[in-house]
Write a protein that holds these residues in place. Structure first.
Motif, mmCIF file in Angstrom:
data_model
loop_
_atom_site.group_PDB
_atom_site.id
_atom_site.type_symbol
_atom_site.label_atom_id
_atom_site.label_comp_id
_atom_site.label_asym_id
_atom_site.label_seq_id
_atom_site.Cartn_x
_atom_site.Cartn_y
_atom_site.Cartn_z
ATOM 1 N N ASP A 1 0.814 -1.213 0.000
ATOM 2 C CA ASP A 1 0.000 0.000 0.000
ATOM 3 C C ASP A 1 0.852 1.269 0.000
ATOM 4 O O ASP A 1 0.405 2.331 0.418
ATOM 5 C CB ASP A 1 -0.999 0.002 1.160
ATOM 6 C CG ASP A 1 -0.322 -0.187 2.507
ATOM 7 O OD1 ASP A 1 0.900 -0.413 2.547
ATOM 8 O OD2 ASP A 1 -1.025 -0.122 3.530
ATOM 9 N N GLN A 2 2.087 1.143 -0.481
ATOM 10 C CA GLN A 2 3.007 2.268 -0.690
ATOM 11 C C GLN A 2 3.411 2.969 0.610
ATOM 12 O O GLN A 2 3.640 4.173 0.623
ATOM 13 C CB GLN A 2 2.410 3.289 -1.669
ATOM 14 C CG GLN A 2 2.019 2.705 -3.012
ATOM 15 C CD GLN A 2 3.193 2.091 -3.750
ATOM 16 O OE1 GLN A 2 4.212 2.721 -3.908
ATOM 17 N NE2 GLN A 2 3.071 0.844 -4.173
ATOM 18 N N ASN A 3 3.512 2.223 1.703
ATOM 19 C CA ASN A 3 4.001 2.751 2.971
ATOM 20 C C ASN A 3 5.369 2.157 3.261
ATOM 21 O O ASN A 3 5.714 1.085 2.759
ATOM 22 C CB ASN A 3 3.042 2.393 4.117
ATOM 23 C CG ASN A 3 1.784 3.198 4.065
ATOM 24 O OD1 ASN A 3 1.824 4.417 4.105
ATOM 25 N ND2 ASN A 3 0.650 2.525 3.963
ATOM 26 N N LEU B 1 0.781 -2.292 5.150
ATOM 27 C CA LEU B 1 1.497 -1.831 6.342
ATOM 28 C C LEU B 1 0.923 -2.475 7.598
ATOM 29 O O LEU B 1 1.676 -2.939 8.455
ATOM 30 C CB LEU B 1 1.420 -0.306 6.449
ATOM 31 C CG LEU B 1 2.082 0.291 7.690
ATOM 32 C CD1 LEU B 1 3.581 0.066 7.665
ATOM 33 C CD2 LEU B 1 1.785 1.768 7.796
ATOM 34 N N ASN B 2 -0.402 -2.524 7.708
ATOM 35 C CA ASN B 2 -1.019 -3.119 8.898
ATOM 36 C C ASN B 2 -0.657 -4.588 9.044
ATOM 37 O O ASN B 2 -0.431 -5.070 10.152
ATOM 38 C CB ASN B 2 -2.539 -2.946 8.873
ATOM 39 C CG ASN B 2 -2.950 -1.514 9.121
ATOM 40 O OD1 ASN B 2 -2.195 -0.738 9.701
ATOM 41 N ND2 ASN B 2 -4.128 -1.156 8.662
ATOM 42 N N GLY C 1 1.154 -8.926 14.307
ATOM 43 C CA GLY C 1 1.706 -10.268 14.499
ATOM 44 C C GLY C 1 1.095 -11.290 13.566
ATOM 45 O O GLY C 1 1.722 -12.278 13.216
ATOM 46 N N ALA C 2 -0.158 -11.062 13.157
ATOM 47 C CA ALA C 2 -0.848 -12.032 12.315
ATOM 48 C C ALA C 2 -0.180 -12.175 10.948
ATOM 49 O O ALA C 2 -0.042 -13.278 10.429
ATOM 50 C CB ALA C 2 -2.304 -11.624 12.141
ATOM 51 N N ALA D 1 9.153 -4.588 13.534
ATOM 52 C CA ALA D 1 8.491 -3.987 12.372
ATOM 53 C C ALA D 1 7.793 -2.727 12.875
ATOM 54 O O ALA D 1 6.789 -2.807 13.565
ATOM 55 C CB ALA D 1 7.499 -4.954 11.750
ATOM 56 N N ASP D 2 8.368 -1.585 12.563
ATOM 57 C CA ASP D 2 7.865 -0.300 13.047
ATOM 58 C C ASP D 2 7.757 0.674 11.887
ATOM 59 O O ASP D 2 8.426 0.516 10.865
ATOM 60 C CB ASP D 2 8.816 0.306 14.085
ATOM 61 C CG ASP D 2 8.869 -0.491 15.368
ATOM 62 O OD1 ASP D 2 7.833 -1.075 15.738
ATOM 63 O OD2 ASP D 2 9.945 -0.535 16.003
ATOM 64 N N PRO D 3 6.964 1.726 12.076
ATOM 65 C CA PRO D 3 6.997 2.789 11.071
ATOM 66 C C PRO D 3 8.366 3.470 11.117
ATOM 67 O O PRO D 3 9.072 3.380 12.131
ATOM 68 C CB PRO D 3 5.899 3.747 11.524
ATOM 69 C CG PRO D 3 5.386 3.251 12.813
ATOM 70 C CD PRO D 3 6.010 1.963 13.135
#
Length: 175
Positions: free
Chosen positions: A26-28, A74-75, A80-81, A115-117
């Motif tokens: 999603d381009q993030n 991104l989500n 964790g899923a 996994a962080d922004p």
């Protein structure tokens, strides 16, 4: 030269505390840190097929991770899923590429540690999360208000129906 082929080697990518930014579907951007566990399955291929087999494993790991992260949102990457699925895809891709290179390496597993922004956008990311929570709270309050209003209206209608039923029994008396 003696080489230990039974022990499992662990590579941490990226080394140290540096950022490793990757693009999601999603381009993030997401900042990833992960471990790759591997061992030597064929020493002859490992020693003589590639110029720097350990660096090849690291590069293949990065390639496989970038390709797998590019397939998820991104989500999914942050939650964790989605991580288990990404880890499995990375492992499969790595093994496929390393077998194609005839590298003599067996991938034991991949584990996403973080996994962080991106660091520069954490403030904005937190503001978006807060706004989403506020919106959900406002929706819940609106639903509660609507239910109260509906209950009051149903109560008023029931009271009117009782009065109307009495009116129908003796319209002259009620008038």
């Amino acid at each position: 030269e003696v080489t230990d082929v039974t022990s499992i080697k662990v590579d941490t990518i990226p080394e140290g505390e540096s950022e490793k930014l990757m693009l999601t579907s999603d381009q993030n951007l997401v900042d990833l840190s992960y471990l790759v566990r591997w061992n030597i399955k064929d020493l002859k291929l490992f020693r003589f097929r590639l110029a720097d087999p350990e660096e090849t494993v690291r590069q293949v790991a990065e390639t496989a991770m970038r390709a797998s992260i590019a397939e998820v949102t991104l989500n999914q990457a942050l939650s964790g899923a989605g991580r288990g699925e990404v880890e499995q895809r990375v492992k499969e891709r790595m093994q496929f590429l390393l077998d194609a290179y005839r590298a003599g390496v067996r991938v034991q597993g991949v584990e996403i540690k973080k996994a962080d922004p991106p660091t520069k956008t954490i403030g904005a990311f937190q503001q978006v999360t807060a706004a989403q929570q506020d919106a959900e709270r406002d929706r819940s309050n609106a639903r509660a208000w609507a239910q109260q209003l509906l209950a009051r209206a149903q109560g008023d209608a029931a009271a009117f129906d009782k009065v109307y039923d009495e009116y129908k029994l003796a319209p002259e008396v009620t008038k």
